[in-house]
Design a protein around this motif. Sequence first.
Motif, PDB file in Angstrom:
ATOM      1  N   ALA A 214       0.606  -1.235  -0.150  1.00 36.45           N
ATOM      2  CA  ALA A 214       0.086   0.026  -0.146  1.00 36.45           C
ATOM      3  C   ALA A 214       0.728   0.675   0.089  1.00 36.45           C
ATOM      4  O   ALA A 214       0.583   2.479  -0.790  1.00 36.45           O
ATOM      5  N   LYS A 215       2.179   1.210   0.717  1.00 42.31           N
ATOM      6  CA  LYS A 215       3.212   2.137   0.987  1.00 42.31           C
ATOM      7  C   LYS A 215       3.404   2.553  -0.859  1.00 42.31           C
ATOM      8  O   LYS A 215       4.068   4.450  -0.911  1.00 42.31           O
ATOM      9  N   HIS A 216       3.329   1.839  -2.304  1.00 42.83           N
ATOM     10  CA  HIS A 216       3.963   2.363  -3.157  1.00 42.83           C
ATOM     11  C   HIS A 216       2.984   1.544  -4.099  1.00 42.83           C
ATOM     12  O   HIS A 216       3.516   1.834  -5.052  1.00 42.83           O
ATOM     13  N   GLY A 217       2.285   1.592  -3.552  1.00 36.80           N
ATOM     14  CA  GLY A 217       0.533   2.210  -4.818  1.00 36.80           C
ATOM     15  C   GLY A 217       1.219   0.575  -5.348  1.00 36.80           C
ATOM     16  O   GLY A 217       0.731   1.075  -7.157  1.00 36.80           O
ATOM     17  N   VAL A 218       1.490  -0.824  -5.016  1.00 35.86           N
ATOM     18  CA  VAL A 218       1.405  -1.679  -6.379  1.00 35.86           C
ATOM     19  C   VAL A 218       0.342  -2.618  -5.661  1.00 35.86           C
ATOM     20  O   VAL A 218       0.556  -2.823  -4.769  1.00 35.86           O
ATOM     21  N   TYR A 219       0.089  -3.591  -5.905  1.00 34.68           N
ATOM     22  CA  TYR A 219      -0.754  -4.661  -6.262  1.00 34.68           C
ATOM     23  C   TYR A 219      -0.060  -6.448  -6.940  1.00 34.68           C
ATOM     24  O   TYR A 219       0.080  -6.078  -7.862  1.00 34.68           O
ATOM     25  N   TRP A 220      -0.114  -7.727  -5.620  1.00 29.80           N
ATOM     26  CA  TRP A 220      -0.159  -8.677  -6.817  1.00 29.80           C
ATOM     27  C   TRP A 220      -0.835  -9.257  -7.582  1.00 29.80           C
ATOM     28  O   TRP A 220      -1.465  -8.666  -8.274  1.00 29.80           O
ATOM     29  N   GLY A 221      -0.336  -9.014  -8.931  1.00 32.56           N
ATOM     30  CA  GLY A 221      -0.779  -9.974 -10.547  1.00 32.56           C
ATOM     31  C   GLY A 221      -1.008  -8.473 -11.240  1.00 32.56           C
ATOM     32  O   GLY A 221      -1.722  -8.449 -12.224  1.00 32.56           O
ATOM     33  N   MET A 222      -1.069  -6.858 -10.419  1.00 29.75           N
ATOM     34  CA  MET A 222      -1.962  -6.093 -11.198  1.00 29.75           C
ATOM     35  C   MET A 222      -0.291  -5.057 -11.448  1.00 29.75           C
ATOM     36  O   MET A 222      -0.345  -3.731 -12.269  1.00 29.75           O
ATOM     37  N   ASP A 223       0.608  -5.297 -10.898  1.00 22.84           N
ATOM     38  CA  ASP A 223       1.745  -4.770 -10.989  1.00 22.84           C
ATOM     39  C   ASP A 223       2.968  -5.788 -11.083  1.00 22.84           C
ATOM     40  O   ASP A 223       2.350  -6.829 -10.979  1.00 22.84           O
ATOM     41  N   LYS A 224       4.157  -5.547 -11.811  1.00 19.75           N
ATOM     42  CA  LYS A 224       4.972  -6.714 -11.801  1.00 19.75           C
ATOM     43  C   LYS A 224       5.609  -6.503 -10.804  1.00 19.75           C
ATOM     44  O   LYS A 224       6.520  -6.056  -9.956  1.00 19.75           O
ATOM     45  N   VAL A 225       5.059  -7.640 -10.009  1.00 21.99           N
ATOM     46  CA  VAL A 225       5.906  -7.746  -7.965  1.00 21.99           C
ATOM     47  C   VAL A 225       6.097  -8.930  -7.595  1.00 21.99           C
ATOM     48  O   VAL A 225       5.098  -9.712  -8.192  1.00 21.99           O
ATOM     49  N   LEU A 226       7.184  -9.029  -7.524  1.00 26.39           N
ATOM     50  CA  LEU A 226       7.676 -10.881  -7.333  1.00 26.39           C
ATOM     51  C   LEU A 226       7.351 -10.842  -6.130  1.00 26.39           C
ATOM     52  O   LEU A 226       8.458  -9.648  -5.171  1.00 26.39           O
ATOM     53  N   GLY A 227       7.014 -11.671  -4.855  1.00 25.26           N
ATOM     54  CA  GLY A 227       7.235 -11.514  -3.979  1.00 25.26           C
ATOM     55  C   GLY A 227       6.611 -13.256  -2.917  1.00 25.26           C
ATOM     56  O   GLY A 227       6.589 -14.250  -3.664  1.00 25.26           O
ATOM     57  N   ALA A 228       7.308 -13.139  -2.293  1.00 28.10           N
ATOM     58  CA  ALA A 228       7.017 -14.500  -0.799  1.00 28.10           C
ATOM     59  C   ALA A 228       7.464 -14.150   0.577  1.00 28.10           C
ATOM     60  O   ALA A 228       8.929 -13.170   0.383  1.00 28.10           O
TER      61      ALA A 228
END
Length: 287
Positions: A214-228
């Motif tokens: 939320a702090k960076h205005g991105v979200y899983w699947g909607m932006d290029k975010v790779l996470g675990a």
Amino acid sequence: MRGQAVLDGLVTLLDLERIEEDIYRGVSPSGSPVRVFGGQVAGQALVAAGRTVPADRRVHSLHAYFIRGGDPSVPIVYEVDRIRDGRSFTTRRVVAVQHGKAIFSLSASFQVDEPGIEHEAAMPAGVPEPESLPTRAEIVADYQERLGAFAKRPQPIDVRYVTEPPWISRERGPREARNQVWMRADGVLPDDQLLHVCVLTYASDMTLLDAVLAKHGVYWGMDKVLGASLDHALWFHRPFRADEWVLYDCESPTASGARGLATGRFFTREGHLVATVVQEGLLRVVK
């Protein structure tokens, strides 16, 4: 399939098969994503630990590391090591294994009930009642195509967003590194204290890292975010029922080095602090 039927599926998921002394086997639900959900393996590992501990001892903390991504197509073997059995405390270590390699490790401590000094932080003020908030299904209805499987898969946990969901707020850019939701098991659970703790452990991995995103205005699947998830720690302070509403108040104090840290607190409707969570996650955002 919704509500109680989905929750019964989670209860079955947490009912591990005993295959040998201190060795258990768990499976993943059909239709799982590419990796095993972190809350699932944490909950199953805690079940394995708890089944080797006397019933009069409650888990008060767990510390875990996610070592490798889990394969949902094959069973997970949980090996329990009985580290210590003391007069007041019991310690267990659990390693989850797939394809001959460790994918997850957990240490958990259990304690007999003892009286002592008490205090607790106050619940955040001005939080609306959960019944006044839309359901998850209602919120994601207009975003199903962009959220993909996340929006369509039935969940055993009823989640009601207090703060605006990050997949909506991202359209206006970064906001406060905070995420608040009411949550509860979507149905009625048996009166098994260990099961309630394991269900809350499962749920604790659901929205925690959203505070970082939320702090960076991105979200899983909607932006290029790779996470675990990298590691996960939980402290249980007071008894609770996971099928009653708890407020999950999450915030992120820092992110750096492609990692984000998030903390969470669970409060009952009566305002009692029942659990505290800390997690660090791998977060690679490609601009």
